[in-house]
Design an enzyme around this catalytic site. Sequence first.
Site, mmCIF file in Angstrom:
data_model
loop_
_atom_site.group_PDB
_atom_site.id
_atom_site.type_symbol
_atom_site.label_atom_id
_atom_site.label_comp_id
_atom_site.label_asym_id
_atom_site.label_seq_id
_atom_site.Cartn_x
_atom_site.Cartn_y
_atom_site.Cartn_z
ATOM 1 C CG HIS A 94 -1.785 1.163 1.384
ATOM 2 N ND1 HIS A 94 -3.128 1.131 1.131
ATOM 3 C CD2 HIS A 94 -1.516 2.442 1.762
ATOM 4 C CE1 HIS A 94 -3.654 2.328 1.336
ATOM 5 N NE2 HIS A 94 -2.692 3.150 1.723
ATOM 6 C CD GLU A 95 1.456 3.611 3.681
ATOM 7 O OE1 GLU A 95 1.602 4.679 3.036
ATOM 8 O OE2 GLU A 95 0.432 3.373 4.352
ATOM 9 C CG HIS A 131 0.227 6.210 -0.719
ATOM 10 N ND1 HIS A 131 -0.827 6.821 -1.347
ATOM 11 C CD2 HIS A 131 -0.287 5.643 0.406
ATOM 12 C CE1 HIS A 131 -1.939 6.632 -0.628
ATOM 13 N NE2 HIS A 131 -1.635 5.903 0.429
ATOM 14 C CG HIS A 171 0.291 8.961 -6.864
ATOM 15 N ND1 HIS A 171 -0.817 9.263 -6.128
ATOM 16 C CD2 HIS A 171 0.110 9.563 -8.063
ATOM 17 C CE1 HIS A 171 -1.650 10.010 -6.854
ATOM 18 N NE2 HIS A 171 -1.096 10.202 -8.032
HETATM 19 ZN ZN LIG Z 1 -2.888 5.207 2.003
#
Ligand SMILES: [Zn+2]
Length: 696
Positions: free
Chosen positions: A488-489, A492, A495
């Site tokens: 998940h991280e 990010h 991104h």
């Molecule tokens: Zn998040």
Amino acid sequence: MNNKLAAVIIFLMISVMVKAQDNPLLGDFNSPHKTAPFDKIKNEHFIPAFQESIKQGESEIEAIVKNPAAPTFDNTVVALDRAGRLLNRTAGVFFNLMSAETSDELQQIAQEVSPMLTKFQNDISLNPVLFEKVKAVYAQKDKLALNAEQQTLLENSYVNFIRQGANLTDVQKEKFREISTELSKLSLKFGENVLKETNGYQLHVADKSNLTGLPDGALEAAAAKAKSKNKVGWIFDLNMPSYLPFMKYADNRELRKELNLAYNSKAFKGNEFDNQENVKKIAALRLEMAQLLGYSNYANYALERRMATNPAGVYKLLDDLYEASFNKANQEKAEVQDYAKRNGFTGEIMPWDWTYYSEKLKVEKFDLNDEMLKPYFELSKVVDGVFGLATELYGITFKPNRNIPVYNEEVIPYEVFDADGKFLAVLYTDFHPRAGKQGGAWMNDFKGQWKENGVDSRPHITIVMNFTRPTESKPALLTFDEVETLMHEFGHALHGMFANSTYQSLSGTSVYRDFVELPSQIMENWAVEKEFLDRFAVHYQTGEKIPAALVQKIVYAQNYLAGYLSIRQLSFGYLDMAWHIQEKPFNGNVKEFEENAWAKTRIFPVIDEVCMSTQFSHLFAGGYAAGYYSYKWAEVLDADAFSVFKEKGLFNKEVAQSFRENILEKGGTEHPMVLYKRFRGHEPTVDALLERSGLR
Ligand SMILES: [Zn+2]
């Protein structure tokens, strides 16, 4: 207390003593890729650096304001985007340390700095001349032949001024300043109280007979913690790696209850760290601010700049998912209750029984528990797997570079290179809990990305976790949840690292709040794919690949308690909305308010000692006010987006390239719905999510 006054005096002295040229935060960063020189930065550098950075930012703003030339897109809107770069750099270093390596001293500095920053922000957004200039450019927007990114920058600039009070009268502006200064102080205080309450608690157990059921790893970690505090026995605390195994495995119901109540009553004990008044004050100030700006409540104000658009859009999502989840959640509760009864439990199952019995039922149903999976998820291998996925999808590579300074020995800095070998970003990883680290996991940047004079200035990204530490006998072995958290991280981080904007304020994760979790959550989908797991999930002792049957069980188990988990998230969403759709300040009882707000999601009896609102940092110390629904919103998006990979191939480079070009590189340069449709071909629907989670 006089500590604060003493600290102010000390800082004032220091700021006189430390000259700018001696302050590493103010000069050029000479480390590789101009990364933050943590080896040279000391706490006493921060206040003078903030003072100087703000001064510089002010003179950059002054130059725009005083420019005698007619306002243009470049001399006004672009110049504004670039103003305050030194301040961004200083704040980037400081606030990351505040989260990952804090101390009483840093928190004291934050108290000093936070009003300075708010004032700086307000001096810009409430400057009438500046606003007139932006307005003048905005008035000619149709004649300027701007590209999509430039149009967004202009639109944001104009709308943000209005949202920050630029259209208010002088008296109202003064009020607006007061409110925002007070809000920033209260939010900090709120977060500090939660941290103090988290760190202030420990459960010391001296008698091992009270710890039956706990796995060896949890016992070892607890023994090590006791040892480090010169105590005999075992210490458990409210950090996840300590708390969660206790809730799952400890047979002793009384101790489970004690720890559970401690966890859920943070900042709700009537002591000096109680947040009840702060919650009410923050909600009331937000309402006052929204109404000053002409909105009936804070949610209307906040949601205007989100993909959901307005409270009705949020309630539609919450209600649709509620309809699909509530009965399922109650069936699941009955099933767990029934299982507990079969195993000799009498009475109604309570929150401190829930994790314990539902984990055991999970084992019975799926023959699967964290401990069975952990041997396959050695941290370093998982990191290789996750980096490897990015290499396969996007061609990027990771190279550790120990010459990049770090703020703690445990942090590993990487240089990240694009498929063509070009430098893409710096990535820091920081995996284990420490006393000065906040709980949870997050991605942030030390430095953003932008382009200027033909130079693409690449970002410095960090991902921070609180994963189980290695013990004397075992390497760091992750639970499956922790693997997902890392993915998940890292999503990010992609991104942030792929950011390809001209303007910093539109770059990377600077997107609408309810769009920002798409790149992160989509990554979690790969974690249940055997084809992906086979690349790194091997037993840390035997080297054996994770068995197919075990992966199949993960898939089944993933949807275990899907109804309950959905309702839990929805309850937080309803609570958040309730605080922010108030049209009059709430002066009553916080606990009562909370219970009313999420009444229809209630699965367990009300427990008087606990309160979510007083520790709900997302809402009251972070940026998720009227935004908690975003997690569910993003699930809709990520399930819908991942269905393209499912259809065309998990490692399909064309789909990946399209995701990179249309979503990851674009940041906030265009409206998220436009970007999403460009990738997906149409607007998202809830179908893929309901199907994936077995709710349909
Ligand atoms: Zn998040």
